[in-house]
Write a protein that holds these residues in place. Structure first.
Motif, PDB file in Angstrom:
ATOM      1  N   VAL A 148      13.857  29.970  59.254  1.00  0.00           N
ATOM      2  CA  VAL A 148      15.167  29.666  58.687  1.00  0.00           C
ATOM      3  C   VAL A 148      16.018  30.933  58.716  1.00  0.00           C
ATOM      4  O   VAL A 148      15.660  31.950  58.114  1.00  0.00           O
ATOM      5  CB  VAL A 148      15.042  29.147  57.246  1.00  0.00           C
ATOM      6  N   GLY A 149      17.122  30.874  59.449  1.00  0.00           N
ATOM      7  CA  GLY A 149      18.025  32.011  59.527  1.00  0.00           C
ATOM      8  C   GLY A 149      19.311  31.750  58.775  1.00  0.00           C
ATOM      9  O   GLY A 149      19.580  30.633  58.335  1.00  0.00           O
TER      10      GLY A 149
ATOM     11  N   SER B  11      25.192  23.605  57.603  1.00  0.00           N
ATOM     12  CA  SER B  11      26.409  24.085  56.942  1.00  0.00           C
ATOM     13  C   SER B  11      26.361  23.708  55.465  1.00  0.00           C
ATOM     14  O   SER B  11      26.352  22.530  55.127  1.00  0.00           O
ATOM     15  CB  SER B  11      27.650  23.469  57.596  1.00  0.00           C
ATOM     16  N   PRO B  12      26.345  24.694  54.557  1.00  0.00           N
ATOM     17  CA  PRO B  12      26.231  24.389  53.137  1.00  0.00           C
ATOM     18  C   PRO B  12      27.546  24.048  52.463  1.00  0.00           C
ATOM     19  O   PRO B  12      27.570  23.793  51.257  1.00  0.00           O
ATOM     20  CB  PRO B  12      25.656  25.683  52.550  1.00  0.00           C
TER      21      PRO B  12
ATOM     22  N   HIS C  36      20.066  17.580  53.282  1.00  0.00           N
ATOM     23  CA  HIS C  36      20.579  17.995  54.596  1.00  0.00           C
ATOM     24  C   HIS C  36      19.756  19.149  55.162  1.00  0.00           C
ATOM     25  O   HIS C  36      19.447  19.172  56.362  1.00  0.00           O
ATOM     26  CB  HIS C  36      22.045  18.393  54.469  1.00  0.00           C
ATOM     27  N   THR C  37      19.371  20.095  54.302  1.00  0.00           N
ATOM     28  CA  THR C  37      18.519  21.189  54.760  1.00  0.00           C
ATOM     29  C   THR C  37      17.178  20.660  55.228  1.00  0.00           C
ATOM     30  O   THR C  37      16.652  21.050  56.268  1.00  0.00           O
ATOM     31  CB  THR C  37      18.327  22.210  53.626  1.00  0.00           C
TER      32      THR C  37
ATOM     33  N   ILE D 179      21.464  28.709  58.951  1.00  0.00           N
ATOM     34  CA  ILE D 179      22.393  28.327  57.899  1.00  0.00           C
ATOM     35  C   ILE D 179      23.693  29.108  58.071  1.00  0.00           C
ATOM     36  O   ILE D 179      23.677  30.321  58.273  1.00  0.00           O
ATOM     37  CB  ILE D 179      21.796  28.628  56.513  1.00  0.00           C
ATOM     38  N   GLY D 180      24.813  28.423  57.984  1.00  0.00           N
ATOM     39  CA  GLY D 180      26.098  29.101  58.091  1.00  0.00           C
ATOM     40  C   GLY D 180      26.887  29.028  56.796  1.00  0.00           C
ATOM     41  O   GLY D 180      27.633  28.079  56.630  1.00  0.00           O
TER      42      GLY D 180
END
Length: 438
Positions: free
Chosen positions: A39-40, A306-307, A350-351, A372-373
């Motif tokens: 996970v980045g 996208s959080p 979503h994650t 993750i952005g």
């Protein structure tokens, strides 16, 4: 303004959504044939105080746009609140330019499931440090932006950097190659520096030990040439080519440039300029469709997660690098345009969906990674980094009003304000505070 929860981008989401798969699969395989999904998180590092020179314009801007109290819940944990300072026209100081802060960031990310950071790369030095403003439309001069390299430099020098790996996002519209944008390195010198990063044991790799490199933006002729020079130098030095990931183009465009995969910096849709478009239809569903469409085109993918997308702080000011909603939304419509923040259930689901997609499609997600952005796009409204400890003080002052189970969690703040238990507390207690009248 967004009235839904936005609780400091709790990293607990990563822990609860991703770590179960990591624990099953282990660091590589560890007794299981299922690979671990790394996970980045994207890093855009503008949080280096309030330098008064040309190099500080970006940091000054994000300090001012988070100055209104209604945006203080977004402040990074190292921010300081104070009375209005006439010298800065701000009520906050946001200075993460220290090894103390970098060590804390590394520890938070490592403890809560972030395997690597992708740093937006900027020139490390300039040919001219006093460029006239008239020569820098939308502050696109090296002197305005080289300061954004501070966090990468701190990370590379930090003795704990082995805990979180790293890669680069080369911004092929504005800053790559640096030589074409006022940087003081030639294309060859910049490529040699990047190859020196590739040699480091903590550089993120995949697919036969290939160093992963992201590209963001349109590809100018100079960028295409520089990409090839970097590819050639890496192959000569390491015996493998970098794994190139396009964060902007389609599979066809990526193939034309001999790139290996695609991803995105952020995915969001708000076609009607709503003040609070639903997260499910504006981010979660379009992003999942992007994963699936890439699969249908049989092209490799690092699924983006996208959080959120709430750039409201930027929409109330005139951004020096270009309008981001001030004219089209606040002035024209009377409100900012943004996507409603997800509930914790939505963000967790979503994650989890992204990780499940990666596990179910190893031929497409050959890098065994999602990204993750972003980690620290706090003012643009899509971040995971821990929030300011001001909320810890508020929570502790109201501790007696919380349910008993929450009192036990919040008590951890008294022992370690921004320590291991703080991030869970940050999430749950911010959620409670923003939905009660206590």
């Amino acid at each position: 303004m967004n009235t839904q929860v936005n609780f400091g981008r709790a990293l607990a989401v990563v822990a609860t959504s991703v770590l179960p798969w990591s624990c099953v699969s282990g660091a590589s395989t560890t007794g299981s044939s299922v690979p671990k999904i790394d996970v980045g998180a994207v890093r855009w590092d503008a949080w280096f105080g309030y330098p008064t020179g040309q190099e500080g314009i970006v940091s000054r801007t994000v300090t001012m746009d988070l100055s209104p109290e209604r945006f203080h819940y977004r402040l990074p944990f190292f921010a300081k609140e104070h009375a209005l300072d006439p010298a800065t026209n701000s009520t906050v100081t946001i200075d993460g330019n220290s090894q103390e802060v970098m060590t804390a960031e590394i520890n938070y990310a490592s403890e809560y499931g972030i395997d690597f950071w992708a740093f937006c790369a900027y020139p490390i030095g300039c040919k001219d440090y006093a460029t006239p403003a008239a020569d820098c439309p939308k502050i696109q001069c090296c002197a305005d932006n080289y300061g954004l390299s501070y966090a990468l430099n701190l990370y590379l020098e930090n003795p704990n950097n082995h805990k979180v790996k790293f890669s680069l996002i080369l911004q092929s519209t504005n800053w790559y190659p640096a030589a074409s944008h006022g940087g003081n390195e030639t294309v060859e010198e910049e490529a040699d520096r990047f190859v020196s990063y590739f040699r480091l044991p903590n550089h993120h790799r995949c697919c036969g030990n290939r160093p992963v490199v992201y590209f963001f933006g349109a590809k100018s002729p100079d960028a295409i040439t520089a990409m090839q020079i970097l590819r050639t130098k890496a192959k000569a030095a390491l015996g493998v080519e970098p794994y190139y990931v396009d964060m902007a183009g389609s599979p066809a465009q990526a193939k034309a440039l001999s790139m290996d995969a695609i991803s995105r910096y952020v995915v969001q849709e708000n076609p009607h300029n709503a003040a609070g478009a639903p997260y499910s239809t504006s981010i979660a569903q379009p992003e999942a469709a992007f994963w699936e469409n890439t699969k249908q085109e049989n092209f490799s993918l690092i699924p983006p997660v996208s959080p959120g997308w709430d750039p409201s702080p930027r929409e109330y000011i005139d951004l020096p690098w270009g309008d981001q909603g001030h004219k089209a939304c606040v002035l024209a419509l009377g409100h900012p345009c943004y996507v409603q923040d997800p509930t914790m259930a939505e963000l967790t689901a979503h994650t989890r969906d992204a990780v499940e997609f990666a596990l179910a499609n190893p031929a497409i997600v050959e890098a065994n990674a999602v990204i993750i952005g972003a980690w620290n796009e706090n003012d643009e409204g899509h971040w995971y980094m821990c929030c300011t400890d001001r909320i810890a003080r508020v929570m502790c002052s109201r501790l007696a009003t919380f349910p008993r189970w929450m009192q036990r969690h919040c008590a951890c703040v008294l022992r370690s304000r921004c320590g291991q238990n703080w991030i869970h507390t940050c999430h749950w207690c911010c959620l409670w505070l923003r939905h009660t009248d206590v």
